[in-house]
Design an enzyme around this catalytic site. Sequence first.
Site, PDB file in Angstrom:
ATOM      1  N   ASP A 278       1.462  -0.749  -0.189  1.00  0.00           N
ATOM      2  CA  ASP A 278      -0.147   0.212  -0.037  1.00  0.00           C
ATOM      3  C   ASP A 278       0.549   1.017  -0.070  1.00  0.00           C
ATOM      4  O   ASP A 278       2.501   1.070   0.703  1.00  0.00           O
ATOM      5  CB  ASP A 278      -0.534  -0.277   0.889  1.00  0.00           C
ATOM      6  CG  ASP A 278      -1.189   1.353   1.612  1.00  0.00           C
ATOM      7  OD1 ASP A 278      -2.350   1.524   0.506  1.00  0.00           O
ATOM      8  OD2 ASP A 278      -1.896   1.730   2.121  1.00  0.00           O
ATOM      9  N   ASP A 459      -1.722  -0.849   5.840  1.00  0.00           N
ATOM     10  CA  ASP A 459      -2.004  -0.447   7.564  1.00  0.00           C
ATOM     11  C   ASP A 459      -3.269   0.270   8.042  1.00  0.00           C
ATOM     12  O   ASP A 459      -3.890   0.231   8.553  1.00  0.00           O
ATOM     13  CB  ASP A 459      -0.823   1.199   8.019  1.00  0.00           C
ATOM     14  CG  ASP A 459      -1.234   2.227   7.114  1.00  0.00           C
ATOM     15  OD1 ASP A 459      -1.657   1.863   5.590  1.00  0.00           O
ATOM     16  OD2 ASP A 459      -0.939   3.078   7.253  1.00  0.00           O
ATOM     17  N   ASP A 463      -7.058  -1.190   3.905  1.00  0.00           N
ATOM     18  CA  ASP A 463      -6.709  -2.543   3.553  1.00  0.00           C
ATOM     19  C   ASP A 463      -6.696  -3.386   3.517  1.00  0.00           C
ATOM     20  O   ASP A 463      -6.451  -5.051   3.312  1.00  0.00           O
ATOM     21  CB  ASP A 463      -4.855  -2.510   3.158  1.00  0.00           C
ATOM     22  CG  ASP A 463      -4.670  -1.279   2.749  1.00  0.00           C
ATOM     23  OD1 ASP A 463      -4.440  -0.512   1.503  1.00  0.00           O
ATOM     24  OD2 ASP A 463      -3.552  -0.282   4.007  1.00  0.00           O
TER      25      ASP A 463
END
Length: 520
Positions: A278, A459, A463
């Site tokens: 990410d 995080d 996600d």
Amino acid sequence: INGMPNMNVLVTLGAVASFAYSLTGALLGWGHNYLFFETTASIITLVLLGNYLEEASIESTQKEVKKLAKSQKLMANMIAYDDQHQEQIFPVENTVLKEGDLILIKNGEQVPIDSKILWGDAMLNEAIITGESIPVSKTKKDFLIGGSVLESGLVKAQVTATGKNTVLSGILKMVQDAQGEKPPMQKLADRISAIFVPLVIGIAVLTFLGNYFFADKTVGISMMRSIAVLVISCPCAMGLATPAAIAVGLGRAAKNGILFRNASALESFKNIRQVVFDKTGTLTTGNFVVAGFKSEIDDTEFKKITYSLEKFSNHPLGKSIANAWKTNDVIRWKNIEEIKGMGIKATDEAGNNYVAGSYKILEQPVADNNHNIFITKNNTLIGWIDVADDIRPEAKEVIGWLHDRHITTVLLSGDKKEKCELLAKQLGISEVIAEQTPEQKLEKIAALNAVTPTAMIGDGINDAPALAKATLGISLSDASQIAMQSSDVILMNHGLKNLPYALGLGKHTNITIKENLFWA
């Protein structure tokens, strides 16, 4: 597992066979040569000891995970009216709010639940949901997503969804579905047992048939010899081979700031050939820095004007610029005001008007309006500034380490494509997939998993479904609670620094397990 005999079947066969053999010998008085009760006890004791070691290791890491992700109910400021029609504000848990309730959201607070603005303007940080690190402007009739943060402003809003109908609940549902679809990891000992158990049973059957038909032994003796094959073939050490190695691996990981939510995650590291990152909060810190600027006047003068304006800003971008260009040589303004959703407007003693803000402040169109901050003097553009999310210092080194070991890297983010491509270029990431919703992230991870075992590192709440779906989900210790609960591994305190160690530890643990099983 999948209808195949596993380690437990092998242990049960050995224990039952040795007990039956010994019981028969004891009842018929055949003497001490037929008594193997201690073998039964040894098999069960060693296997239970192995299971205890593994469970104890997992439990110790789970305690740390629970401390990190300790759930706290969010408080909301509910608006109600008394019998005198006076507005009253009192705190309530967001779980008791209902559709239509009125709430007050203050500067710096987290939006307690999905709602619609009735009054006020605000800058909202939706990075935890969308992955977009730069706050967005919200005004009347705009919708607010529960979990996002009000960076600046004050709004009164009406609750639009509660319970299972909120955006956050929808993401949680995706997480649960993804976890349910994720196949359980089959341990190496179980895969060996799937071949070994039928082979041992086959040898035991052949022993019985050979003794009875070809050696002219009685049914009793033939049966006892076939049971002896089962007892001797049960490797007690195999019950400790995997748990002991995993217990040591989990202990080493914990000492180095790596928490495993389950033992199978340690084994699954060996298969990872692709790592998906990410962007916001994972490859970047979430803190803004000045990435570049261009001015039509002297650079020192431009920085002085910008700092003199942005030092009064409540916007995260303005604050970051003010921190970067701080100086004692400032302009004293005759008057200054912050226009919500626009920027800062000021007038100096000479009557010159200055404005710092987004492209919306420009009266004349410009060729490129993708810059973050524009500065004008008397409605004439005098320069622009680009602000970027600060890249984690260890990120480039970790990406390079992965590439050296022929592990593919992918950037998967909800952020804008241009920003993602720029970051990927800086870090050397192989592939970029940008502007993805949580649902699309989940689909992409499923597709990547189908090609090769994939680890996902993230995080944010957005996600979480992808983390749950990936072969191996990895989150950071400062991640959202949902992200941590959805992941298999949590990297503590040092950002991505310990990722190479975790991958190496997984591979070495797998080698140790194989060596243990060989000697067992």
